[in-house]
Design a protein around this motif. Structure first.
Motif, PDB file in Angstrom:
ATOM      1  N   ASN A   1     -68.817 -60.181   7.111  1.00  0.00           N
ATOM      2  CA  ASN A   1     -68.618 -61.643   7.109  1.00  0.00           C
ATOM      3  C   ASN A   1     -68.510 -62.243   8.504  1.00  0.00           C
ATOM      4  OD1 ASN A   1     -68.546 -61.723   4.248  1.00  0.00           O
ATOM      5  ND2 ASN A   1     -66.365 -61.193   4.271  1.00  0.00           N
ATOM      6  N   ALA A   2     -68.957 -61.500   9.534  1.00  0.00           N
ATOM      7  CA  ALA A   2     -68.858 -62.025  10.897  1.00  0.00           C
ATOM      8  C   ALA A   2     -70.179 -61.880  11.668  1.00  0.00           C
ATOM      9  CB  ALA A   2     -67.727 -61.330  11.645  1.00  0.00           C
ATOM     10  N   GLY A   3     -70.746 -60.659  11.676  1.00  0.00           N
ATOM     11  CA  GLY A   3     -71.971 -60.450  12.436  1.00  0.00           C
ATOM     12  C   GLY A   3     -72.147 -58.982  12.771  1.00  0.00           C
ATOM     13  N   TYR A   4     -72.427 -58.720  14.034  1.00  0.00           N
ATOM     14  CA  TYR A   4     -72.701 -57.355  14.473  1.00  0.00           C
ATOM     15  C   TYR A   4     -71.967 -57.079  15.773  1.00  0.00           C
ATOM     16  CZ  TYR A   4     -76.478 -58.264  11.205  1.00  0.00           C
ATOM     17  OH  TYR A   4     -77.195 -58.632  10.099  1.00  0.00           O
ATOM     18  N   MET A   5     -71.749 -55.799  16.048  1.00  0.00           N
ATOM     19  CA  MET A   5     -71.108 -55.399  17.295  1.00  0.00           C
ATOM     20  C   MET A   5     -71.718 -54.100  17.791  1.00  0.00           C
ATOM     21  SD  MET A   5     -67.106 -54.431  18.163  1.00  0.00           S
ATOM     22  CE  MET A   5     -66.480 -56.041  17.684  1.00  0.00           C
ATOM     23  N   LEU A   6     -72.042 -54.072  19.083  1.00  0.00           N
ATOM     24  CA  LEU A   6     -72.493 -52.848  19.722  1.00  0.00           C
ATOM     25  C   LEU A   6     -71.292 -52.295  20.484  1.00  0.00           C
ATOM     26  CD1 LEU A   6     -75.238 -51.307  20.065  1.00  0.00           C
ATOM     27  CD2 LEU A   6     -75.337 -52.300  22.349  1.00  0.00           C
ATOM     28  N   THR A   7     -70.793 -51.150  20.066  1.00  0.00           N
ATOM     29  CA  THR A   7     -69.578 -50.594  20.664  1.00  0.00           C
ATOM     30  C   THR A   7     -69.551 -49.083  20.556  1.00  0.00           C
ATOM     31  OG1 THR A   7     -67.152 -50.679  20.640  1.00  0.00           O
ATOM     32  CG2 THR A   7     -68.274 -50.877  18.523  1.00  0.00           C
ATOM     33  N   ASP A   8     -68.903 -48.434  21.517  1.00  0.00           N
ATOM     34  CA  ASP A   8     -68.687 -46.995  21.443  1.00  0.00           C
ATOM     35  C   ASP A   8     -67.219 -46.678  21.209  1.00  0.00           C
ATOM     36  OD1 ASP A   8     -67.745 -47.815  23.899  1.00  0.00           O
ATOM     37  OD2 ASP A   8     -68.638 -46.159  25.029  1.00  0.00           O
ATOM     38  N   ARG A   9     -66.459 -47.741  20.853  1.00  0.00           N
ATOM     39  CA  ARG A   9     -65.045 -47.567  20.569  1.00  0.00           C
ATOM     40  C   ARG A   9     -64.851 -47.127  19.117  1.00  0.00           C
ATOM     41  NH1 ARG A   9     -62.992 -53.283  23.251  1.00  0.00           N
ATOM     42  NH2 ARG A   9     -63.565 -52.795  25.420  1.00  0.00           N
ATOM     43  N   GLU A  10     -63.770 -46.391  18.886  1.00  0.00           N
ATOM     44  CA  GLU A  10     -63.458 -45.962  17.531  1.00  0.00           C
ATOM     45  C   GLU A  10     -62.962 -47.145  16.702  1.00  0.00           C
ATOM     46  OE1 GLU A  10     -64.065 -43.111  16.186  1.00  0.00           O
ATOM     47  OE2 GLU A  10     -64.893 -42.290  18.039  1.00  0.00           O
TER      48      GLU A  10
END
Length: 226
Positions: free
Chosen positions: A217-226
């Protein structure tokens, strides 16, 4: 420039927005902290003009600190009637780039904005974007993950570049439509879903840690965090 003005005083807000618009800029105006924060994190701006004291449960300095904490380096000009030395120091230490005391001349506000933009544009241009074991060479137009080349189509490359520039931040569909596809409305298309799916297959398939995540319900995220 595309500018965000966060100012609760109706007269000041109307005066500044009118002047900036007449100077050829596009201006979004929020009259409280809650809306100001929403605009600041959900759209991309060339600069933000931020009042310190705001209604809505969040003040201007808190918005600035939140933006800086999440890596958003948009130039910010603080507006405030608080004119003490300690007030100015606190504003600049919170992450503001300049501080203009009320009342002010509009010509000075415009000149300070121009100076902020010159300083931000003089920063050395990035040629490499990285996140964890994923890297993008902007000059060579190459992407590598864990030493393995990733072949991307031009639109996929642009999409990944935008996500890397906003790494560890939620990126909405509207942000992607406006900045990757240059759409300023939602044409009810699945173009984003298709490209996100293809990009995810290329940068995540076969690797132990997925980087491209869907935020419900928000979008997308590119992350290497847990």
């Amino acid at each position: 420039m595309k500018l965000l003005l966060v100012e609760d005083n109706e007269r000041v807000g109307r005066f500044v927005k009118k002047g900036l618009t007449e100077a050829g800029h596009t201006v979004d105006h929020a009259d409280n902290g809650k809306d100001g924060m929403y605009h600041a994190v959900s759209a991309s701006y060339d600069a933000i003009i931020m009042d310190r004291m705001l209604p809505g449960g969040i003040d201007g300095l808190s918005i600035i600190e939140a933006l800086r904490m999440h890596g958003n380096q948009v130039p910010i000009l603080i507006l405030s009637a608080l004119d003490g030395v300690d007030d100015r120091i606190r504003g600049l230490k919170s992450g503001g780039d300049d501080y203009l005391i009320k009342p002010f001349a509009f010509g000075e506000l415009l000149a300070r904005l121009d100076a902020l933009m010159r300083r931000s544009q003089s920063v050395s241009v990035e040629t490499m974007l990285t996140l964890g074991d994923l890297s993008m060479d902007l000059l060579a137009h190459k992407v590598v993950r864990a030493g393995k080349p990733v072949a991307l189509q031009p639109r996929e490359f642009k999409l990944l570049e935008y996500l890397l520039r906003h790494a560890n931040q939620v990126v909405t569909r509207t942000m992607l439509l406006e900045n990757v596809w240059d759409y300023h409305f939602d044409p009810q298309t699945n173009v984003i879903d298709v490209h996100i799916s293809k990009l995810r297959q290329k940068i995540d398939a076969g690797f132990p840690t997925p980087l491209l995540r869907t935020v419900r319900n928000a979008g997308y995220m590119l992350t290497d965090r847990e």
